[in-house]
Design an enzyme around this catalytic site. Sequence first.
Site, mmCIF file in Angstrom:
data_model
loop_
_atom_site.group_PDB
_atom_site.id
_atom_site.type_symbol
_atom_site.label_atom_id
_atom_site.label_comp_id
_atom_site.label_asym_id
_atom_site.label_seq_id
_atom_site.Cartn_x
_atom_site.Cartn_y
_atom_site.Cartn_z
ATOM 1 N N SER A 27 -2.280 -8.179 3.288
ATOM 2 C CA SER A 27 -2.888 -8.081 4.615
ATOM 3 C C SER A 27 -3.218 -9.472 5.146
ATOM 4 O O SER A 27 -3.239 -9.703 6.355
ATOM 5 C CB SER A 27 -4.158 -7.227 4.551
ATOM 6 O OG SER A 27 -3.866 -5.981 3.961
ATOM 7 N N ARG A 28 -3.472 -10.403 4.229
ATOM 8 C CA ARG A 28 -3.844 -11.770 4.649
ATOM 9 C C ARG A 28 -2.641 -12.583 5.132
ATOM 10 O O ARG A 28 -2.820 -13.661 5.703
ATOM 11 C CB ARG A 28 -4.576 -12.500 3.520
ATOM 12 C CG ARG A 28 -5.961 -11.907 3.253
ATOM 13 C CD ARG A 28 -6.776 -12.731 2.274
ATOM 14 N NE ARG A 28 -8.167 -12.333 2.258
ATOM 15 C CZ ARG A 28 -8.724 -11.516 1.350
ATOM 16 N NH1 ARG A 28 -7.993 -11.018 0.376
ATOM 17 N NH2 ARG A 28 -10.006 -11.194 1.420
ATOM 18 N N HIS A 38 0.842 -1.206 0.000
ATOM 19 C CA HIS A 38 0.000 0.000 0.000
ATOM 20 C C HIS A 38 0.875 1.254 0.000
ATOM 21 O O HIS A 38 0.578 2.219 -0.704
ATOM 22 C CB HIS A 38 -0.889 0.035 1.253
ATOM 23 C CG HIS A 38 -1.837 -1.128 1.376
ATOM 24 N ND1 HIS A 38 -1.725 -2.055 2.374
ATOM 25 C CD2 HIS A 38 -2.914 -1.489 0.645
ATOM 26 C CE1 HIS A 38 -2.691 -2.947 2.262
ATOM 27 N NE2 HIS A 38 -3.434 -2.635 1.214
HETATM 28 P P1 AMP Z 1 -6.175 -4.190 -0.569
HETATM 29 O O1 AMP Z 1 -6.080 -3.349 0.657
HETATM 30 O O2 AMP Z 1 -5.667 -5.573 -0.403
HETATM 31 O O3 AMP Z 1 -7.524 -4.098 -1.227
HETATM 32 O O4 AMP Z 1 -5.172 -3.527 -1.607
HETATM 33 C C1 AMP Z 1 -5.267 -2.174 -1.953
HETATM 34 C C2 AMP Z 1 -4.373 -1.904 -3.139
HETATM 35 O O5 AMP Z 1 -3.024 -2.231 -2.798
HETATM 36 C C3 AMP Z 1 -4.741 -2.754 -4.360
HETATM 37 O O6 AMP Z 1 -4.610 -1.965 -5.527
HETATM 38 C C4 AMP Z 1 -3.732 -3.848 -4.321
HETATM 39 O O7 AMP Z 1 -3.445 -4.408 -5.584
HETATM 40 C C5 AMP Z 1 -2.524 -3.109 -3.788
HETATM 41 N N1 AMP Z 1 -1.574 -4.051 -3.194
HETATM 42 C C6 AMP Z 1 -1.841 -5.017 -2.261
HETATM 43 N N2 AMP Z 1 -0.729 -5.730 -1.981
HETATM 44 C C7 AMP Z 1 0.262 -5.206 -2.760
HETATM 45 C C8 AMP Z 1 1.653 -5.512 -2.943
HETATM 46 N N3 AMP Z 1 2.242 -6.492 -2.272
HETATM 47 N N4 AMP Z 1 2.351 -4.765 -3.827
HETATM 48 C C9 AMP Z 1 1.770 -3.769 -4.525
HETATM 49 N N5 AMP Z 1 0.469 -3.432 -4.393
HETATM 50 C C10 AMP Z 1 -0.280 -4.138 -3.531
#
Ligand code: AMP
Length: 288
Positions: free
Chosen positions: A186-187, A37
């Site tokens: 996050s998981r 993020h």
């Molecule tokens: P989430 O909070 O999991 O919905 O992710 C929010 C944003 O962060 C989404 O656009 C995800 O693709 C991005 N994201 C999550 N994990 C990663 C990572 N390891 N590297 C780059 N972007 C990420």
Amino acid sequence: MRTVRTIAELRRALAPARDARLRVGLVPTMGALHDGHLSLLGAARAECDLLVMSVFVNPLQFGPSEDLAAYPRDEARDAALAQEAGVDLLFTPAAEEIYPPGFATSVVVRGVSERLEGEQRPGHFEGVATVVAKLLNIVAPEVAYFGQKDAQQAIVIKRLVADLDMPVRIEVCPTVREHDGLAQSSRNAYLSAEERARATSISRALERAAQLIARGERDSRTAVAAARGELAAHDLEPEYLEIVDPDTLVPVKRVERPVLVALAARVGRARLIDNVIATPSTNGVEPS
Ligand code: AMP
């Protein structure tokens, strides 16, 4: 940084920026922030005058047997990290703010939503597309930032904004990984120490496939078999492990161009996804 919880408040806070023609950037998240993020926030901060981050654990994108209730939430920590990353407006709406009584509209992106994650998680991308369409309408950013980690999600969103003529640029940022290759997620917080160790085979499996392709392997079945072998050695069975076209997600049998190698696997109670782009060698020499 200012935290706002309602759409009306957010619109009021954005009005002066719009009048001043500032470049507004949006980073949508579900919170439980990690370096992935933060890399999106860094990219947005570098390009935009006003940075909005949303934190919303979107119930619509979770299936009935998925981890909505267990999904990690830490508002205070997220707010501190957001502030440090230069977020100007933190939008943390309640579910009823986004889906008030009587809410009845859904956004369906056909085709690219229906494969890979879409097959395993029916309704998931409908939930994603609906909430992202709402967030883009609410914030009206010039640029919105997403991660390559969720490659299919980025493709679905690009399709959504193209099809609905939304005036926003979608920027896809590289996957951020732990030192041993595990994609930040996050998981990952669900993993025990033993599961965390086995989970490293996910990125290794993808790398193995990419390496074979880079060295001249053209048959995607061979590359997939090698990747499966890497997972099996750590007692993991993928939900899917496929080599597909990086734009259309159509399966590729013979690798002649860059391809997306994508997989999902359960490790304990965590369902993890990851992907890499594999680029074939140009000399076309097959390994002996
Ligand atoms: P989430 O909070 O999991 O919905 O992710 C929010 C944003 O962060 C989404 O656009 C995800 O693709 C991005 N994201 C999550 N994990 C990663 C990572 N390891 N590297 C780059 N972007 C990420």
